[in-house]
Design a protein around this motif. Structure first.
Motif, short mmCIF file in Angstrom:
data_model
loop_
_atom_site.label_atom_id
_atom_site.label_comp_id
_atom_site.label_asym_id
_atom_site.label_seq_id
_atom_site.Cartn_x
_atom_site.Cartn_y
_atom_site.Cartn_z
N SER A 31 0.83 -1.21 0.00
CA SER A 31 0.00 0.00 0.00
C SER A 31 0.86 1.26 0.00
CB SER A 31 -0.92 0.00 1.23
OG SER A 31 -0.16 -0.04 2.43
N LEU A 32 2.12 1.13 0.42
CA LEU A 32 3.01 2.28 0.44
C LEU A 32 3.16 2.88 -0.95
CD1 LEU A 32 4.95 3.85 2.39
CD2 LEU A 32 6.78 2.41 1.48
N ALA A 33 3.30 2.01 -1.97
CA ALA A 33 3.48 2.50 -3.33
C ALA A 33 2.25 3.26 -3.81
CB ALA A 33 3.76 1.32 -4.27
N TYR A 34 1.06 2.71 -3.51
CA TYR A 34 -0.17 3.38 -3.94
C TYR A 34 -0.45 4.63 -3.11
CZ TYR A 34 -0.84 -0.93 -6.53
OH TYR A 34 -0.67 -1.99 -7.39
N ALA A 35 -0.14 4.58 -1.82
CA ALA A 35 -0.31 5.76 -0.97
C ALA A 35 0.60 6.89 -1.44
CB ALA A 35 0.00 5.40 0.49
N SER A 36 1.79 6.51 -1.90
CA SER A 36 2.71 7.51 -2.42
C SER A 36 2.14 8.17 -3.68
CB SER A 36 4.05 6.85 -2.75
OG SER A 36 4.96 7.79 -3.30
N ALA A 37 1.52 7.34 -4.54
CA ALA A 37 0.91 7.89 -5.75
C ALA A 37 -0.29 8.77 -5.44
CB ALA A 37 0.48 6.75 -6.67
N LEU A 38 -0.88 8.56 -4.25
CA LEU A 38 -2.06 9.35 -3.85
C LEU A 38 -1.70 10.57 -3.00
CD1 LEU A 38 -4.55 6.45 -3.00
CD2 LEU A 38 -4.69 8.04 -4.92
N GLY A 39 -0.41 10.85 -2.83
CA GLY A 39 -0.02 12.09 -2.17
C GLY A 39 0.68 11.96 -0.83
N MET A 40 0.92 10.75 -0.36
CA MET A 40 1.56 10.57 0.94
C MET A 40 2.96 11.18 0.97
SD MET A 40 2.64 7.10 2.99
CE MET A 40 4.15 7.00 2.01
N THR A 41 3.70 11.00 -0.11
CA THR A 41 5.08 11.50 -0.16
C THR A 41 5.13 13.00 0.09
OG1 THR A 41 5.64 9.78 -1.77
CG2 THR A 41 7.17 11.60 -1.58
N ASP A 42 4.21 13.73 -0.52
CA ASP A 42 4.18 15.19 -0.33
C ASP A 42 3.74 15.56 1.09
OD1 ASP A 42 4.96 15.54 -2.97
OD2 ASP A 42 2.89 15.60 -3.69
N ASP A 43 2.72 14.87 1.60
CA ASP A 43 2.20 15.21 2.93
C ASP A 43 3.22 14.93 4.04
OD1 ASP A 43 -0.10 15.95 1.70
OD2 ASP A 43 -1.33 14.28 2.43
N LEU A 44 4.05 13.90 3.86
CA LEU A 44 5.06 13.59 4.87
C LEU A 44 6.40 14.26 4.58
CD1 LEU A 44 4.46 9.77 5.58
CD2 LEU A 44 3.49 11.77 6.71
N HIS A 45 6.43 15.00 3.48
CA HIS A 45 7.65 15.75 3.10
C HIS A 45 8.85 14.82 2.93
CE1 HIS A 45 5.19 19.20 4.14
NE2 HIS A 45 5.04 18.74 5.37
N LEU A 46 8.62 13.69 2.25
CA LEU A 46 9.71 12.75 2.03
C LEU A 46 10.63 13.26 0.92
CD1 LEU A 46 7.76 9.34 2.12
CD2 LEU A 46 8.87 10.55 4.01
N HIS A 47 11.91 13.00 1.08
CA HIS A 47 12.87 13.44 0.07
C HIS A 47 14.05 12.48 0.05
CE1 HIS A 47 15.55 14.95 3.26
NE2 HIS A 47 14.44 15.38 3.86
N GLY A 48 14.86 12.60 -0.99
CA GLY A 48 16.04 11.75 -1.11
C GLY A 48 15.69 10.27 -1.10
N SER A 49 16.36 9.51 -0.23
CA SER A 49 16.16 8.06 -0.15
C SER A 49 15.15 7.66 0.92
CB SER A 49 17.50 7.37 0.14
OG SER A 49 18.03 7.79 1.39
N GLN A 50 14.42 8.62 1.45
CA GLN A 50 13.50 8.31 2.56
C GLN A 50 12.39 7.34 2.14
OE1 GLN A 50 12.27 12.20 4.04
NE2 GLN A 50 13.93 12.21 5.55
N TYR A 51 11.88 7.48 0.92
CA TYR A 51 10.85 6.54 0.46
C TYR A 51 11.43 5.13 0.38
CZ TYR A 51 7.51 4.14 -2.54
OH TYR A 51 6.62 3.21 -3.04
N SER A 52 12.64 4.99 -0.13
CA SER A 52 13.30 3.68 -0.20
C SER A 52 13.48 3.09 1.19
CB SER A 52 14.65 3.79 -0.91
OG SER A 52 14.49 4.13 -2.27
N TRP A 53 13.81 3.95 2.15
CA TRP A 53 13.99 3.47 3.52
C TRP A 53 12.67 3.02 4.15
CZ3 TRP A 53 17.78 1.37 5.81
CH2 TRP A 53 19.09 1.73 5.49
#
Length: 467
Positions: A31-53
């Motif tokens: 669900s992380l991949a789909y949540a990211s496509a739905l805006g989670m990455t922006d809301d949590l202010h993820l950057h660099g390798s944080q999504y990979s982590w």
């Protein structure tokens, strides 16, 4: 006919629970991949390798929990263990909506991995205990089927279209978590811990259900005694190490496909909504190939290693298409290449079914099953870090690593095949008398179940490895 009736009941009452548990487990962790496509990455202010982590930390928890799993699987009622695990990780999943930063999301992902860690080894053990060797590949293909790949994108699309004040990615975690808790309660009361308490079988059918799997020579039930010698035996078996290498490589490809397919697909130039929908056919390809290969293995003896090898080839070809063509200019070709990667999971299903079929002894079986889960975790921990944020959406290093992994997986299939054939030939040359405890002449006699002992495949001279 009675044996077929028992098989039908096991398929009707147990297989759907294993299938649903595996489906939700894959849906939850991916669900992380789909949540990211739905805006989670922006809301949590993820950057660099944080999504990979965030992808990797799930498997760090998953990995660390496998060591106690080796012991737990021989001591705790297996149905209760799976049901409890489902409830706990289902309750943990919605806490992602409270995450405000990478740090808080990382803690939750770690806990999710630890709580979900028992699923894979549990299902391998259940398959070994309830199904004959020739029946196992098809069942493993079903309960480990890529249904989440088919429906994950569609569900994410529908959630994304829902009008709500709550962000779509948060709704996703709430829905998935509630579904998992409900299934956990069902498994807690509906999944039998052994043949003796299978509520859907009569007393005589319970005995026959145990007897019908004696010919596997892998044990009719999980014994409750820990035997360290079984682990030592597994460690000197070359087949074990071949599967270890294979599982790590396969899991590296899994990390790329499950965590980065939507992101790779978005690089083809499609919109966010269309990206979610176009990800679904890949799961459909995987399901059709897995089930077809498993049905073939049901009717053709000793073909699993060949299928293991052959299904790595189109998956590697698909990744090479994505790597070496201009994906924006040849979008349809690139999309077909992405769908070809759906072949990748069939080799995993064949390998899992071979472990189930070729491993005897309670502790050895538990250790081998947990080892697969450990390797699965290791591959999924390191895999995301080949997909560098600076290279998105092409991810040239990550895709090149997947190509190497597919080639290695095919080589491992060839090695496993040759080792099984050599070990069988060596046993054929030996003169031996069948041990009395291995004789199963009369189905009505329950004594073999009790005197079957906890022998390993190395100890049983009559044991022959399937490939």
């Amino acid at each position: 006919m009675r044996s077929l009736s028992i098989l039908a009941k096991v398929d009707l009452f147990m297989l759907p629970l294993m299938l649903a548990a595996s489906f939700l487990a894959h849906l939850d962790k991916n669900s992380l991949a789909y949540a990211s496509a739905l805006g989670m990455t922006d809301d949590l202010h993820l950057h660099g390798s944080q999504y990979s982590w965030l992808s990797s930390l799930f498997y760090v928890g998953y990995l660390l929990m496998q060591f106690p799993n080796t012991y737990i699987l021989t001591r705790m009622p297996i149905g209760k263990y799976l049901g409890t695990s489902l409830i706990l990780w289902g309750a943990c999943l919605p806490t992602m909506i409270a995450a405000k930063s990478f740090a808080s999301a990382a803690v939750i992902r770690f806990m999710l991995g630890a709580l979900e860690a028992g699923l894979l080894p549990t299902c391998i053990v259940l398959t070994s205990c309830w199904y004959r060797r020739e029946e196992q590949p098809l069942r493993a293909a079903l309960w480990f089927g890529p249904f989440s790949g088919i429906f994950g994108g569609v569900l994410a699309y529908l959630v994304g279209r829902t009008e709500s004040e709550t962000p779509a990615w948060k709704l996703l975690f709430i829905i998935y978590g509630a579904s998992t808790v409900a299934l956990g309660i069902l498994c807690l009361f509906g999944l039998p811990d052994s043949h003796d308490n299978a509520w859907f079988l009569s007393e005589s059918e319970c005995k026959e259900a145990r007897l019908r799997t004696l010919e596997n020579r892998t044990g009719a039930d999980m014994h409750k005694e820990w035997n360290f010698a079984h682990i030592q035996e597994a460690l000197v078996d070359p087949k074990y190490w071949v599967v270890v290498v294979f599982a790590i490589c396969q899991s590296i490809t899994n990390a790329g496909i499950t965590n980065f397919s939507p992101l790779i697909l978005s690089g083809f130039g499609y919109s966010r909504e269309l990206t979610l929908l176009l990800a679904a056919p890949q799961g459909g390809v995987a399901l059709v190939i897995q089930v077809s290969a498993s049905v073939l293995a049901l009717y053709v003896q000793d073909i699993r290693c060949l299928l293991w090898i052959l299904t790595c080839i189109p998956a590697a070809a698909g990744v090479m298409i994505i790597r070496f063509i201009d994906v924006t200019e040849y979008r349809v070709t690139a999309l077909l290449g992405l769908y070809l990667t759906g072949f990748y999971n069939t080799s995993w299903v064949m390998a899992m079914s071979l472990i189930s079929s070729n491993t005897a002894g309670a502790t050895k079986k538990s250790f081998a099953s947990v080892s697969m889960a450990i390797c699965y975790a290791i591959g999924n921990i390191v895999g995301p870090h080949f997909f560098l944020d600076s290279q998105k959406p092409e991810y040239s290093l990550g895709i090149s690593t997947m190509i190497i992994s597919f080639v290695t997986m095919a080589i491992c299939g060839s090695l496993y095949w040759s080792i099984c054939m050599r070990q069988n030939r060596a046993r054929d040359k030996q003169k031996y008398l069948l041990l009395p405890t291995e004789e199963v002449d009369e189905p009505e006699n329950s004594k073999p179940i009790e005197t079957d002992g906890d022998m390993t495949d190395f100890e049983m001279q009559a044991f022959r490895y399937t490939y």
